[in-house]
Motif scaffolding. Structure first.
Motif, PDB file in Angstrom:
ATOM      1  N   LYS A 130       8.342   2.126  -5.675  1.00 50.65           N
ATOM      2  CA  LYS A 130       7.753   3.342  -5.399  1.00 50.65           C
ATOM      3  C   LYS A 130       6.179   3.407  -6.003  1.00 50.65           C
ATOM      4  O   LYS A 130       6.083   2.507  -6.810  1.00 50.65           O
ATOM      5  CB  LYS A 130       8.335   4.719  -6.163  1.00 50.65           C
ATOM      6  CG  LYS A 130       9.824   5.092  -5.513  1.00 50.65           C
ATOM      7  CD  LYS A 130       9.803   5.696  -4.205  1.00 50.65           C
ATOM      8  CE  LYS A 130      11.078   6.088  -3.634  1.00 50.65           C
ATOM      9  NZ  LYS A 130      11.057   6.084  -2.061  1.00 50.65           N
ATOM     10  N   CYS A 131       5.334   4.175  -5.417  1.00 46.00           N
ATOM     11  CA  CYS A 131       3.825   3.953  -5.936  1.00 46.00           C
ATOM     12  C   CYS A 131       3.909   4.505  -7.355  1.00 46.00           C
ATOM     13  O   CYS A 131       4.368   5.556  -7.656  1.00 46.00           O
ATOM     14  CB  CYS A 131       2.983   4.881  -4.690  1.00 46.00           C
ATOM     15  SG  CYS A 131       1.316   5.235  -5.602  1.00 46.00           S
ATOM     16  N   PRO A 132       3.402   3.775  -8.162  1.00 50.33           N
ATOM     17  CA  PRO A 132       3.084   4.227  -9.665  1.00 50.33           C
ATOM     18  C   PRO A 132       2.163   5.342  -9.872  1.00 50.33           C
ATOM     19  O   PRO A 132       2.404   5.941 -10.868  1.00 50.33           O
ATOM     20  CB  PRO A 132       2.434   3.086 -10.165  1.00 50.33           C
ATOM     21  CG  PRO A 132       2.948   1.688  -9.326  1.00 50.33           C
ATOM     22  CD  PRO A 132       2.859   2.341  -8.245  1.00 50.33           C
ATOM     23  N   GLN A 133       1.431   5.509  -8.980  1.00 53.06           N
ATOM     24  CA  GLN A 133       0.439   6.706  -9.058  1.00 53.06           C
ATOM     25  C   GLN A 133       1.024   8.310  -8.611  1.00 53.06           C
ATOM     26  O   GLN A 133       1.030   9.097  -9.222  1.00 53.06           O
ATOM     27  CB  GLN A 133      -0.715   6.427  -8.151  1.00 53.06           C
ATOM     28  CG  GLN A 133      -1.919   7.608  -8.419  1.00 53.06           C
ATOM     29  CD  GLN A 133      -2.757   7.562  -9.422  1.00 53.06           C
ATOM     30  OE1 GLN A 133      -2.630   6.497 -10.270  1.00 53.06           O
ATOM     31  NE2 GLN A 133      -3.111   8.669  -9.757  1.00 53.06           N
ATOM     32  N   CYS A 134       1.842   8.331  -7.448  1.00 48.19           N
ATOM     33  CA  CYS A 134       2.143   9.219  -6.803  1.00 48.19           C
ATOM     34  C   CYS A 134       3.864   9.368  -6.493  1.00 48.19           C
ATOM     35  O   CYS A 134       4.209  10.369  -6.214  1.00 48.19           O
ATOM     36  CB  CYS A 134       1.372   9.824  -5.617  1.00 48.19           C
ATOM     37  SG  CYS A 134       1.745   8.704  -4.086  1.00 48.19           S
ATOM     38  N   GLY A 135       4.475   8.147  -6.547  1.00 48.80           N
ATOM     39  CA  GLY A 135       5.957   8.129  -6.392  1.00 48.80           C
ATOM     40  C   GLY A 135       6.188   7.864  -4.903  1.00 48.80           C
ATOM     41  O   GLY A 135       7.329   7.898  -4.538  1.00 48.80           O
ATOM     42  N   GLY A 136       5.184   7.838  -4.056  1.00 45.13           N
ATOM     43  CA  GLY A 136       5.147   7.752  -2.627  1.00 45.13           C
ATOM     44  C   GLY A 136       5.777   6.375  -2.066  1.00 45.13           C
ATOM     45  O   GLY A 136       5.899   5.511  -3.012  1.00 45.13           O
ATOM     46  N   ASP A 137       6.129   6.357  -0.793  1.00 42.12           N
ATOM     47  CA  ASP A 137       6.817   4.985  -0.211  1.00 42.12           C
ATOM     48  C   ASP A 137       5.710   4.045   0.002  1.00 42.12           C
ATOM     49  O   ASP A 137       4.745   4.483   0.128  1.00 42.12           O
ATOM     50  CB  ASP A 137       7.490   5.215   0.939  1.00 42.12           C
ATOM     51  CG  ASP A 137       8.825   5.883   0.790  1.00 42.12           C
ATOM     52  OD1 ASP A 137       9.455   5.872  -0.215  1.00 42.12           O
ATOM     53  OD2 ASP A 137       9.274   6.827   1.678  1.00 42.12           O
TER      54      ASP A 137
ATOM     55  N   GLU B 139       1.100  -1.184   0.004  1.00 40.86           N
ATOM     56  CA  GLU B 139      -0.029  -0.083  -0.184  1.00 40.86           C
ATOM     57  C   GLU B 139       0.887   1.420  -0.062  1.00 40.86           C
ATOM     58  O   GLU B 139       1.856   1.300   0.601  1.00 40.86           O
ATOM     59  CB  GLU B 139      -0.749   0.045   1.134  1.00 40.86           C
ATOM     60  CG  GLU B 139      -1.987   1.228   1.186  1.00 40.86           C
ATOM     61  CD  GLU B 139      -2.899   1.036   2.610  1.00 40.86           C
ATOM     62  OE1 GLU B 139      -3.288  -0.136   2.601  1.00 40.86           O
ATOM     63  OE2 GLU B 139      -3.419   2.090   2.882  1.00 40.86           O
ATOM     64  N   CYS B 140       0.409   2.356  -0.745  1.00 38.51           N
ATOM     65  CA  CYS B 140       1.168   3.631  -0.894  1.00 38.51           C
ATOM     66  C   CYS B 140       0.916   4.291   0.373  1.00 38.51           C
ATOM     67  O   CYS B 140      -0.301   4.493   0.912  1.00 38.51           O
ATOM     68  CB  CYS B 140       0.602   4.380  -1.992  1.00 38.51           C
ATOM     69  SG  CYS B 140       1.427   6.116  -1.844  1.00 38.51           S
ATOM     70  N   LYS B 141       2.031   4.636   1.173  1.00 35.25           N
ATOM     71  CA  LYS B 141       1.765   5.394   2.407  1.00 35.25           C
ATOM     72  C   LYS B 141       1.192   6.954   2.071  1.00 35.25           C
ATOM     73  O   LYS B 141       0.749   7.397   3.289  1.00 35.25           O
ATOM     74  CB  LYS B 141       3.202   5.597   3.091  1.00 35.25           C
ATOM     75  CG  LYS B 141       3.690   4.220   3.595  1.00 35.25           C
ATOM     76  CD  LYS B 141       5.047   4.346   4.328  1.00 35.25           C
ATOM     77  CE  LYS B 141       5.480   2.978   4.665  1.00 35.25           C
ATOM     78  NZ  LYS B 141       7.050   2.867   5.264  1.00 35.25           N
ATOM     79  N   SER B 142       1.330   7.459   1.167  1.00 33.62           N
ATOM     80  CA  SER B 142       0.952   8.704   0.703  1.00 33.62           C
ATOM     81  C   SER B 142      -0.758   8.683   0.411  1.00 33.62           C
ATOM     82  O   SER B 142      -1.482   9.302   0.876  1.00 33.62           O
ATOM     83  CB  SER B 142       1.648   9.573  -0.312  1.00 33.62           C
ATOM     84  OG  SER B 142       3.218   9.530   0.048  1.00 33.62           O
ATOM     85  N   CYS B 143      -1.028   7.953  -0.953  1.00 33.94           N
ATOM     86  CA  CYS B 143      -2.384   8.032  -1.524  1.00 33.94           C
ATOM     87  C   CYS B 143      -2.970   6.955  -0.990  1.00 33.94           C
ATOM     88  O   CYS B 143      -4.245   6.808  -1.621  1.00 33.94           O
ATOM     89  CB  CYS B 143      -2.023   8.070  -3.025  1.00 33.94           C
ATOM     90  SG  CYS B 143      -1.597   6.853  -3.853  1.00 33.94           S
ATOM     91  N   HIS B 144      -2.570   5.896  -0.482  1.00 33.14           N
ATOM     92  CA  HIS B 144      -3.138   4.541  -0.063  1.00 33.14           C
ATOM     93  C   HIS B 144      -3.584   3.709  -1.023  1.00 33.14           C
ATOM     94  O   HIS B 144      -4.493   3.003  -0.775  1.00 33.14           O
ATOM     95  CB  HIS B 144      -4.227   5.029   0.945  1.00 33.14           C
ATOM     96  CG  HIS B 144      -3.557   5.782   2.322  1.00 33.14           C
ATOM     97  ND1 HIS B 144      -2.941   5.145   3.122  1.00 33.14           N
ATOM     98  CD2 HIS B 144      -3.663   7.079   2.733  1.00 33.14           C
ATOM     99  CE1 HIS B 144      -2.593   6.105   4.133  1.00 33.14           C
ATOM    100  NE2 HIS B 144      -3.093   7.155   3.683  1.00 33.14           N
TER     101      HIS B 144
HETATM  102 ZN   LIG Z   1       0.775   7.098  -3.964  1.00 38.58          ZN
END
Ligand SMILES: [Zn+2]
Length: 448
Positions: free
Chosen positions: A108-115, A91-96
């Motif tokens: 990295k999250c493909p959507q927002c690059g988050g962890d 799960e993306c820690k930023s956008c979930h």
């Molecule tokens: Zn994300």
């Protein structure tokens, strides 16, 4: 696949012509769920019928079955699905947003690059409760494959069918998988339909039967018009084999998003019957009277998706071309798959033409799926039939009132011929089963 076929064009055609709609569309749709419309339900049914005809009807070593979607929970424990039917989820820690860990490239999250979180195993089976009170009811699963309904009935079928091995048991039905990342239209959905054959053989003959079924299944797609160059075989590496498989091939098709699995053909060894024998306490071995031996059969499993087969047939038959200065979209579907086999089109809505045209339609519709359309210009009606893949259009014109003959137009060549009404039914039947449209047939040479 012709180079200019995109998924957008297929989705658009499916919506425009009533093949496939987003589920619950008036409420904004439901992720990866789709409804088959009036044309889609015919196409899908034809695909299933073609499979059943080849696998069950035309063979004396395969029988059919139709088992329930909900089964005893112990089935899924024994089959390994409770413990092993999982995907690693992050799960993306930023956008979930949630992703399959094995589809992520750089952590990295493909959507927002988050962890991303550490991966955890996520079971793909849908769970629900059987019984009126949630607290006391038992947990049951919606089946993720139809195969287990076949394995647990192996003994019932062998006993009642009086058949010897090798013996196949075939089933078509809904399966459910709570995919983390569904997508690509009807290619990967959480609710889908399976066409599965479990072919039980003597251990030691399994490798040969795997080769046999791989060839059979490739031939089946080609016999229904799929271009050979758009099909390929891919053997699974040892690291990607499912927990039950000894060996496995994917039949892949060149979809607009690239080569993707159309069907898996696996050697499931004696895994399933052995597991069910162990967990149920029932002896599921087979006594081979010919060889005087008792053994647990091996199983070869060609497992196809109905929905992705439908998508492959749509993509492969989709053509755009210029005809008489205008663009034409045509589905060159195999006649046995086409939703409508024939359309009856009066030249116009003139009241003198309607009774005869209606009469022609009534005569044909007991033999074929037939469409009747008298709205708009004849050119537009031909285009509509081309887009839904109707092999033949029958036009009733003013001359028909005099000579009792009608014009038949063929979808692919656009050739037109005229023939007497009393020969129409028989002629269409012959053409639909593969007789050439023009050339030296009786009615191509008939005077106009
Ligand atoms: Zn994300």
């Amino acid at each position: 696949m012709p180079a200019d076929v995109t998924m957008d064009k297929i989705v658009s055609l499916c919506k425009r012509r009533g093949f496939i709609f987003p589920s619950s569309e008036i409420y904004g749709g439901l992720g990866s769920c789709w409804d088959y419309g009036p044309m889609g339900v015919e196409l899908k049914r034809n695909v299933k019928n073609a499979w059943w005809r080849t696998i069950v009807q035309e063979r004396d070593d395969v029988v059919g079955i139709d088992t329930s979607i909900m089964m005893h929970p112990a089935v899924w424990k024994a089959s390994g699905h409770v413990d092993s039917f999982t995907d690693p989820l992050v799960e993306c820690k930023s956008c979930h947003l949630r992703w399959r860990a094995d589809e992520i490239e750089n952590q990295k999250c493909p959507q927002c690059g988050g962890d991303l979180t550490e991966p955890r195993m996520f079971n793909l089976m849908f769970r629900t409760f059987m019984g009126p009170l949630e607290e006391t009811a038992s947990t049951v699963y919606l089946r993720p494959e139809t195969a287990q309904g076949i394995f647990v009935n192996f003994e019932n079928v062998v006993t009642t069918s009086r058949k010897k091995l090798p013996l196949g048991i075939a089933q078509i039905g809904k399966s459910f998988r709570n995919e983390i990342t569904p997508g690509n239209f009807i290619f990967r959905t959480r609710e889908f339909e399976h066409m599965e054959l479990e072919y039980f053989v003597k251990p030691g003959t399994d490798d040969g039967w795997l080769d046999y079924w791989v060839k059979q299944r490739l031939d089946w797609y080609m016999s229904l018009g799929i271009t050979k160059e758009n099909l390929r075989l891919r053997q699974h590496g040892k690291d990607e084999l499912a927990h039950y498989a000894k060996d496995c091939y994917d039949v892949e098709y060149l979809f607009p998003m690239g080569w993707s699995e159309l069907e898996g053909i696996a050697n499931r060894s004696d895994y399933d019957l052995t597991q069910h024998a162990k967990h149920s306490g029932k002896d599921l071995s087979y006594y081979d009277g010919q060889d005087g031996e008792r053994y647990v059969p091996y199983v070869i499993e060609p497992s196809a998706g109905v929905d992705r087969s439908v998508l492959a047939f749509l993509v492969d038959s989709y053509h755009e071309e210029v005809v008489e200065g205008g663009n034409r979209v045509v589905l060159r579907l195999h006649p046995s798959l086409a939703p409508m086999k024939v359309a009856v089109l009066p030249l116009s809505r003139n009241e003198r033409l309607s009774p005869l045209a209606r009469d022609v339609y009534r005569r044909l519709c007991s033999s074929f799926m037939a469409d009747y359309d008298d709205s708009q210009s004849i050119g537009r009606r031909y285009r509509r039939q081309d887009e839904i893949g109707t092999p033949f259009c029958v036009t009733v014109d003013f001359e028909s009132l005099q000579d009792n003959q009608v014009t038949i137009r063929e979808r692919d060549s656009l050739a037109q011929i005229r023939l007497p009404l009393e020969e129409l039914d028989e002629a269409l039947r012959a053409k639909l089963s593969g007789e050439a449209f023009d050339a030296t047939t009786l009615w191509a040479t008939r005077e106009k």
